[in-house]
Design an enzyme around this catalytic site. Structure first.
Site, PDB file in Angstrom:
ATOM      1  N   MET A 128      -1.889  -6.972  -4.199  1.00  0.00           N
ATOM      2  CA  MET A 128      -1.082  -7.934  -4.952  1.00  0.00           C
ATOM      3  C   MET A 128      -0.398  -8.932  -4.038  1.00  0.00           C
ATOM      4  O   MET A 128      -0.090 -10.050  -4.429  1.00  0.00           O
ATOM      5  CB  MET A 128      -0.034  -7.188  -5.805  1.00  0.00           C
ATOM      6  N   CYS A 129      -0.132  -8.555  -2.804  1.00  0.00           N
ATOM      7  CA  CYS A 129       0.509  -9.435  -1.834  1.00  0.00           C
ATOM      8  C   CYS A 129      -0.529  -9.914  -0.826  1.00  0.00           C
ATOM      9  O   CYS A 129      -1.423  -9.160  -0.451  1.00  0.00           O
ATOM     10  CB  CYS A 129       1.628  -8.702  -1.090  1.00  0.00           C
ATOM     11  N   THR A 130      -0.400 -11.158  -0.428  1.00  0.00           N
ATOM     12  CA  THR A 130      -1.287 -11.692   0.600  1.00  0.00           C
ATOM     13  C   THR A 130      -0.824 -11.158   1.945  1.00  0.00           C
ATOM     14  O   THR A 130       0.179 -11.610   2.495  1.00  0.00           O
ATOM     15  CB  THR A 130      -1.263 -13.234   0.602  1.00  0.00           C
ATOM     16  N   VAL A 131      -1.535 -10.183   2.482  1.00  0.00           N
ATOM     17  CA  VAL A 131      -1.153  -9.549   3.728  1.00  0.00           C
ATOM     18  C   VAL A 131      -1.800 -10.309   4.883  1.00  0.00           C
ATOM     19  O   VAL A 131      -3.023 -10.277   5.066  1.00  0.00           O
ATOM     20  CB  VAL A 131      -1.579  -8.067   3.747  1.00  0.00           C
ATOM     21  N   ASP A 136      -0.833  -3.654  -1.735  1.00  0.00           N
ATOM     22  CA  ASP A 136      -1.335  -4.501  -0.655  1.00  0.00           C
ATOM     23  C   ASP A 136      -2.310  -5.551  -1.158  1.00  0.00           C
ATOM     24  O   ASP A 136      -2.522  -6.582  -0.524  1.00  0.00           O
ATOM     25  CB  ASP A 136      -2.005  -3.640   0.431  1.00  0.00           C
TER      26      ASP A 136
END
Length: 689
Positions: free
Chosen positions: A555-558, A553
């Site tokens: 590593m990804c732009t949530v 979570d």
């Protein structure tokens, strides 16, 4: 006192589809032949529109319409319209077109027409019509240019026709509304039988008006007083004067009744539909005659006129240039900016579209933000867009990033930047879109010795991209990846727009400009303001590695799915507002509605906008530049100008380098000294609560 009757000549209206039909006819049928080809056109009752400003009716001309069905001689005209036959001659070269014997061509058509006009009857047969036309053309099929000249032969009376003192009045005043209603019904029935063809007879009686065929004159008008005999024709004119078809009808009536005094009651029929309640019939009425003329010599063809004038009002050919419409790219180029051009009509007359379209935009990041920024830039007419990214399209991307689709994810995924640029060109071929695969060096991420040469070249390439673009969008995922682009943007004094996302919050800001030249005279008096800060001006720590040891979570732009389009569009709108401001990159920050002296033609030009989707609001913020900022301070910028790649390498490799360079290290030391000087109360030991 009588006046000479004036006639409104035909004006040709050629639908672009006719030129497409002529092109195919030339290629498939005519080839190198140039015969006389029968074609058809049509005309209808003259029309007027009401001028919104003056309230007066304005005539729409006296048009002969030529469409794509011109070569279909059996095609039926629209309801209450007249179809007429003509002759087309298409020349093979422009020289043949110019040097052709136009007098001889005109006389050939006119002599044939006279044989019909001087005969005893007319009907719907193409050989017995009172009007015709000649069209000579040259089709330049390589450039899609069509030269053409129409002639509408019409016979001249000698002496000239005169109209009574009453002039051309409204037909309703003479025949009454019920009389014209009878004409409407009789004409409809006559058209159903195929016996009208643009001219018919009307007789007034106790029970209203009746309609008959022109070739039934003697029978129809038997025992009818002359004042109740009316000759009617479908009048394509919308001016005070009758249209061109009346000239040949009058010549026909004189030939049909050579011994009869030449005086007629004329109904100029201009009603293509029944008038609405409270409206009058549009048709006109007048009595015309030839002074002292009892008839004309049979068999002798009178003089004729009819060559159409060009747009300059001179006798000469016209030109139809279809190249812009037949080239889809050029057509799209005109059409995509329709919304922008409509803005300038009444809403924003001062909007400078050329300034926007010529702004060259560099997008660092081709992910969710990059895709939406690119699309919005195209909507504003921006023609040069370059995208930079190091990633490849993954299966999670297409649903959130509108420039990618499923096929782009296969076989490991296409390079994001190049793929996004390709899709932009598919959307609009006129855009100059390019994708560059590049990994930007970041503080806290050491450069391996084997990669130093490659990274040095990357920095050089990035500088060249900045030199060839006017505005830069920072749309990356990590904080440290924005550092070098920030330094370069300040060094080269470019428009820099920064967009960053949280879960349900976003930041959009423009970076402040370096001290620049004095504003141009047209900028007027604008309040002075402190230099605006950049993305790093509020930080007291230098950018460092934020990518290592992260969970999925992290590593990804949530974010909420609707957040990126909002932030991206806001960033583009902020750029456009700056570009429209007289001071451009030096525009003072404005946010409220009352500080109009700071606004551009599009309104406010804030420094920062912080949006909160959970509350559906945004807050404008203004922040001054920080003298110890690692991204835009004079210390950092001048060091880069002096050392170049060496500074970048040290920022990446040496922990604490940027803090030492900009003075943040001294700030830490001062803070520590203050903390050590504080006398802590020994009774507040841990556990004594």
């Amino acid at each position: 006192m009588s006046l000479i009757v004036q006639f409104t000549p035909f004006s040709s209206t050629v639908h672009p589809s006719f030129w497409h039909a002529l092109t195919q006819f030339k290629l498939d049928v005519l080839k190198l032949d140039a015969p006389s080809v029968p074609i058809r056109a049509s005309y209808s009752a003259g029309k007027t529109v009401v001028d919104r400003e003056t309230g007066k009716e304005v005539g729409l001309g006296c048009h002969l319409l030529l469409g794509e069905d011109a070569f279909d001689l059996d095609a039926k005209p629209a309801k209450h319209a007249v179809s007429i036959r003509g002759t087309l001659i298409n020349f093979n070269t422009i020289e043949e077109f110019k040097s052709s014997d136009k007098t001889a061509l005109f006389n050939t058509v006119t002599d044939k027409l006279w044989s019909t006009v001087s005969s005893g009857s007319i009907s719907s047969s193409p050989d017995t019509q009172l009007n015709t036309f000649l069209l000579i053309t040259f089709a330049d099929l390589k450039k899609y240019k069509y030269y053409y000249w129409f002639a509408f032969p019409a016979f001249m009376a000698s002496p000239l026709w005169e109209i009574s003192e009453a002039g051309w009045g409204m037909a309703e005043d003479v025949l009454g509304g019920e009389g014209l209603e009878g004409v409407w019904e009789g004409l409809t029935a006559l058209e159903t039988e195929g016996g009208a063809e643009g001219a018919w007879l009307v007789k007034k009686g106790k029970n209203g008006c009746e309609v008959g065929r022109v070739d039934q004159w003697e029978e129809f008008f038997k025992d009818v007083p002359e004042q109740n005999q009316v000759v009617a024709f479908l009048d394509p004119s919308a001016t005070h004067n009758p249209g061109w078809p009346l000239r040949n009808l009058l010549s026909h009536l004189r030939a049909l009744h050579p011994s009869r005094p030449s005086a007629f009651n004329i109904l100029c029929w201009r009603d293509s539909e029944r008038p609405l309640a409270g409206k009058r019939w549009a048709s006109r009425y007048g009595r015309i005659s030839l002074p002292g003329a009892a008839g004309q010599a049979q068999g002798k063809r009178p003089a004729a006129v009819g060559w159409e004038r060009n747009v300059q009002g001179k006798l000469g050919p016209k030109l139809a240039d279809l190249a812009p419409m037949m080239d889809p790219t050029r057509l799209a180029n005109q059409a995509v900016d329709l919304n922008l051009k409509l803005m300038r009509w009444r809403i924003l007359p001062d909007l400078d579209l050329d300034r926007i379209s010529s702004t060259r935009c560099l997008l660092l990041g081709a992910g969710t933000l990059g895709c939406y920024v690119a699309r919005t830039l195209m909507g504003w007419g921006v023609r040069t867009i370059t995208l930079v990214d190091s990633g490849r399209v993954s299966f999670s991307n297409p649903v959130r990033q509108p420039l990618f689709d499923f096929e782009d994810c296969l076989d490991g995924g296409k390079p994001k930047a190049a793929c996004a640029a390709e899709h932009l060109r598919k959307i609009f071929p006129g855009v100059n879109a390019r994708g560059v695969e590049m990994t930007i060096p970041m503080p806290g991420h050491p450069i391996p010795p084997s990669e130093v040469g490659k990274v040095k070249q990357t920095v050089k390439d990035l500088e060249e991209l900045y030199d060839t673009h006017d505005a830069v969008f920072l749309l990356m995922d990590s904080r440290e990846s924005r550092w070098l682009p920030t330094v370069l943007g300040t060094t080269k004094n470019k428009y820099v727009l920064n967009a960053a996302l949280g879960f349900d919050t976003y930041l959009v800001m423009r970076h402040g400009a370096r001290e620049g030249p004095a504003p141009p005279p047209e900028a007027g008096d604008h309040p002075q303001h402190a230099r605006l800060g950049c993305y790093y001006c509020n930080d007291i720590v230098a950018p460092s590695d934020s990518l290592t040891d992260r969970t999925l979570d992290q590593m990804c732009t949530v974010t909420r799915p609707g957040l990126a389009p909002i932030a991206a569009s806001t960033a583009v709108e902020l750029l456009v507002s700056m570009v429209q401001h007289p001071l451009g990159i030096h525009a003072p920050p404005s946010a409220g509605k009352d500080d109009d002296d700071r606004h551009s033609v599009l309104g406010a030009v804030p420094h920062q906008l912080r949006g909160y989707l959970a509350r559906f609001n945004s807050i404008p913020i203004t922040g001054a530049a920080y003298e110890r900022c690692t991204g835009c301070s004079d210390i950092a910028v001048k060091e880069y100008e002096k050392e170049g790649f060496n500074m970048v390498q040290r920022a990446c490799d040496e922990t604490g380098y940027l803090e030492q360079l900009t003075g943040l290290k001294d700030l830490y030391d001062e803070s520590d000294a203050v903390m050590e000087a504080v006398e802590w109360d020994g009774d507040d030991a841990e556990g004594d609560f």
